[in-house]
Design an enzyme around this catalytic site. Sequence first.
Site, PDB file in Angstrom:
ATOM      1  N   HIS A 150       0.847  -1.201   0.000  1.00  0.00           N
ATOM      2  CA  HIS A 150       0.000   0.000   0.000  1.00  0.00           C
ATOM      3  C   HIS A 150       0.881   1.249   0.000  1.00  0.00           C
ATOM      4  O   HIS A 150       2.071   1.180   0.301  1.00  0.00           O
ATOM      5  CB  HIS A 150      -0.904   0.040   1.239  1.00  0.00           C
ATOM      6  CG  HIS A 150      -2.067  -0.913   1.155  1.00  0.00           C
ATOM      7  ND1 HIS A 150      -1.974  -2.223   1.524  1.00  0.00           N
ATOM      8  CD2 HIS A 150      -3.343  -0.739   0.728  1.00  0.00           C
ATOM      9  CE1 HIS A 150      -3.146  -2.823   1.345  1.00  0.00           C
ATOM     10  NE2 HIS A 150      -3.989  -1.947   0.863  1.00  0.00           N
ATOM     11  N   LYS A 154      -0.565   4.837   4.522  1.00  0.00           N
ATOM     12  CA  LYS A 154      -1.486   3.900   5.185  1.00  0.00           C
ATOM     13  C   LYS A 154      -1.028   3.650   6.616  1.00  0.00           C
ATOM     14  O   LYS A 154       0.133   3.349   6.873  1.00  0.00           O
ATOM     15  CB  LYS A 154      -1.558   2.585   4.406  1.00  0.00           C
ATOM     16  CG  LYS A 154      -2.604   1.645   4.991  1.00  0.00           C
ATOM     17  CD  LYS A 154      -3.018   0.576   4.023  1.00  0.00           C
ATOM     18  CE  LYS A 154      -4.082  -0.326   4.617  1.00  0.00           C
ATOM     19  NZ  LYS A 154      -5.355   0.374   4.851  1.00  0.00           N
TER      20      LYS A 154
END
Length: 249
Positions: A150, A154
Site C-alpha cells: 500500500h 497507510k
Amino acid sequence: MIPVIVHGAEGRMGRLITEMVEASDDLQLVGLVTEVGRGRSPGEFHPRLPLTPQDRLADVLEPGVVVIDFTSSAALDGLLDGAAAADASLVIGTTGHDEEQLRRLRDYAAAHPVVMASNFSVGIPVLRLLLEKLAEILPPGFMPAQVETHHRHKLDLPSGTARTLAHAWEDRRGEGTVPTHSLRLGGVTGEHTWIFSDDEETLVLTHRAHSRRAFLRGLPSAVRYAAAAGPGLATMEDVLAAGERSETG
Ligand code: NAD
C-alpha cells in the site's frame, strides 16, 4: 431516497464517496463530517452543505440516515456517541480497530444495523471465497504466504484486508498463522498477493486495485442493505447474499 452522511468527508476516500453519493439515483447526501475543529460553512468546502465537526454530528442526523465512515480507528468513539443520538445505521470502511473498539462496534450493532468491510471492491470478496476453496483442495505440503503493498500514508499494518483474507484461509485450513509481509511504497493503491509453493510448483493469486474507485463498488449495495436491515453486524458477504436472494426470489 436514503439519506447519507459521509464521515471523514475531507479524506481521500471521503471525497470520492461524496461524489458517488451525489451521482446516485437513490442516495441523498445530507451531511459531511470531519474532525473536531475543522468545521466549515456551506460554500467553503461543499457548495450546499456545511462541513460538520464530529462533535456536532447530531446536528446533521435525521431519521433513516446511513453514516458511511472512512476515517481512522481513533474516530470510532465519537462516531458511535453521535450516531446513537439518532439510531443511525452505519457502513464502516475504516480499518485498524483494536479488540476494545471492535467490542464497542458489536455493542452498537446489537441495537442498530451495521455493515463493516475492510474492502468494498468486487475482487477481494471473490479472492476470499477462492482462498476458502483452496484451503480445502490444495494438497498438504503447499506453504502459503501473503504480501500486501500500500501507499506510504497507510496507517494500519498489515492491512485490514490482509487480516480478513488470512483469517479466511486459517479458519478453513487449520494449519496456523499465514506469514504476511507488508510493503509501504509511494502511491500504490492496494495489492494483495497470495503465493502457495511446495517443492515442485508455485501458485500465485493477486488482486490489484487500479485506483481508490475500486473501493466504491460495493458501497451503494452496502448502504441499501444497512438502510433496510434490522440490527446486527453484517459483512460484504451478507450484503452480496441478500442481493442474490432478491434477484432469485
Ligand atoms: P485519509 O487519511 O485520506 O482520510 C481520513 C479522514 O478521516 C481525514 O480527512 C481525517 O480528517 C478524517 N478523520 C480523522 N479523525 C476523524 C474524526 N474523529 N471525525 C471525523 N473525521 C475524522 O484516509 P483514507 O485513505 O481516506 O482512508 C480512511 C480509512 O479507510 C482508513 O482506515 C483506510 O484503511 C480505510 N480504507 C478502507 C477501504 C475499504 O474498502 N474498506 C478502502 C480504502 C481505505
